[in-house]
Write an enzyme that holds these catalytic residues in place. Sequence first.
Site, PDB file in Angstrom:
ATOM      1  N   GLY A  88       0.827  -1.205   0.000  1.00 30.67           N
ATOM      2  CA  GLY A  88       0.000   0.000   0.000  1.00 30.67           C
ATOM      3  C   GLY A  88       0.858   1.250   0.000  1.00 30.67           C
ATOM      4  O   GLY A  88       2.060   1.185   0.283  1.00 30.67           O
ATOM      5  N   SER A 144      -6.525  -0.407   7.991  1.00 35.30           N
ATOM      6  CA  SER A 144      -6.025   0.611   8.916  1.00 35.30           C
ATOM      7  C   SER A 144      -7.165   1.127   9.776  1.00 35.30           C
ATOM      8  O   SER A 144      -8.324   1.152   9.346  1.00 35.30           O
ATOM      9  CB  SER A 144      -5.428   1.777   8.114  1.00 35.30           C
ATOM     10  OG  SER A 144      -5.140   2.872   8.961  1.00 35.30           O
ATOM     11  N   TYR A 159      -5.755   8.074   1.416  1.00 33.49           N
ATOM     12  CA  TYR A 159      -5.427   6.846   2.120  1.00 33.49           C
ATOM     13  C   TYR A 159      -6.645   6.292   2.849  1.00 33.49           C
ATOM     14  O   TYR A 159      -6.956   5.102   2.764  1.00 33.49           O
ATOM     15  CB  TYR A 159      -4.292   7.105   3.104  1.00 33.49           C
ATOM     16  CG  TYR A 159      -3.812   5.867   3.818  1.00 33.49           C
ATOM     17  CD1 TYR A 159      -2.969   4.967   3.180  1.00 33.49           C
ATOM     18  CD2 TYR A 159      -4.182   5.603   5.136  1.00 33.49           C
ATOM     19  CE1 TYR A 159      -2.508   3.824   3.825  1.00 33.49           C
ATOM     20  CE2 TYR A 159      -3.725   4.471   5.795  1.00 33.49           C
ATOM     21  CZ  TYR A 159      -2.896   3.583   5.140  1.00 33.49           C
ATOM     22  OH  TYR A 159      -2.451   2.455   5.793  1.00 33.49           O
ATOM     23  N   THR A 194       7.268   1.863  10.730  1.00 32.97           N
ATOM     24  CA  THR A 194       7.771   1.451   9.421  1.00 32.97           C
ATOM     25  C   THR A 194       8.123   2.715   8.642  1.00 32.97           C
ATOM     26  O   THR A 194       7.971   3.827   9.147  1.00 32.97           O
ATOM     27  CB  THR A 194       6.699   0.670   8.652  1.00 32.97           C
ATOM     28  OG1 THR A 194       5.553   1.522   8.465  1.00 32.97           O
ATOM     29  CG2 THR A 194       6.275  -0.582   9.416  1.00 32.97           C
TER      30      THR A 194
END
Length: 236
Positions: A88, A144, A159, A194
Amino acid sequence: MKKIAIVTGANRGLGLATSEALAQRGFKVVMAMRNPDKAQKQVNAFKMKDLDVVPLKLDLSQEKSINEFVEVIRKEFGFVDVLVNNAGILIDSEDGGNSSLFKTKSATIQKTFTTNTLGPFLLTQKIFPLMQQEGYGRIVNVSSGMAQLSVPQNASASYRISKTALNMVTNLFASEVQGADICVNSVSPGWVRTDMGGPHADRTIEQGIKGIVWAATLPKGGPNGGFFRDSAPLPW
């Protein structure tokens, strides 16, 4: 015969850690990524640990690449046990849309939706029959908390929209199971340290993959069509 797991976005972060975790559990892991050559160091490190991993090129933003990838899977293996749709992008900050909904550009939404939603949809559409023929499969869509309709949201519109739509992809494919031992679920890893989450995120990669691995290895009769974090249900 070993079970086959596909992990997209497997060159770094959650995808890399999930690949290792599944390989440690005895899976042959197809590490799908746009540039396999750049991940050779990680792949070699896994093989040094006697982990069975295979890097394979896949660009989820290109339907041709998806078709070519699935054809290789079909010819080389003929079946798939696990699909982790992890790949993603989060690019809202590139056009100022990270801070303001009114600065979000249509091109950003389109690019994000193509990778985060349409790509996983098309890949699942083509892999699903390989699970149906075996009567077994586990599909994990990495979503998410930013996709939750039940929680007030702001900014990062591209997003958020793409991940909310990915949850609908989960819902739709879960309805196609029709008695087979196939489980299709969305998993939120939380805010993880990340490249995407950044250094100030409150969760480690190990914490982030916990729910992903859980959903990828559910026993017979496991949940189907749900949204989870750390194996606990999340409201949509």
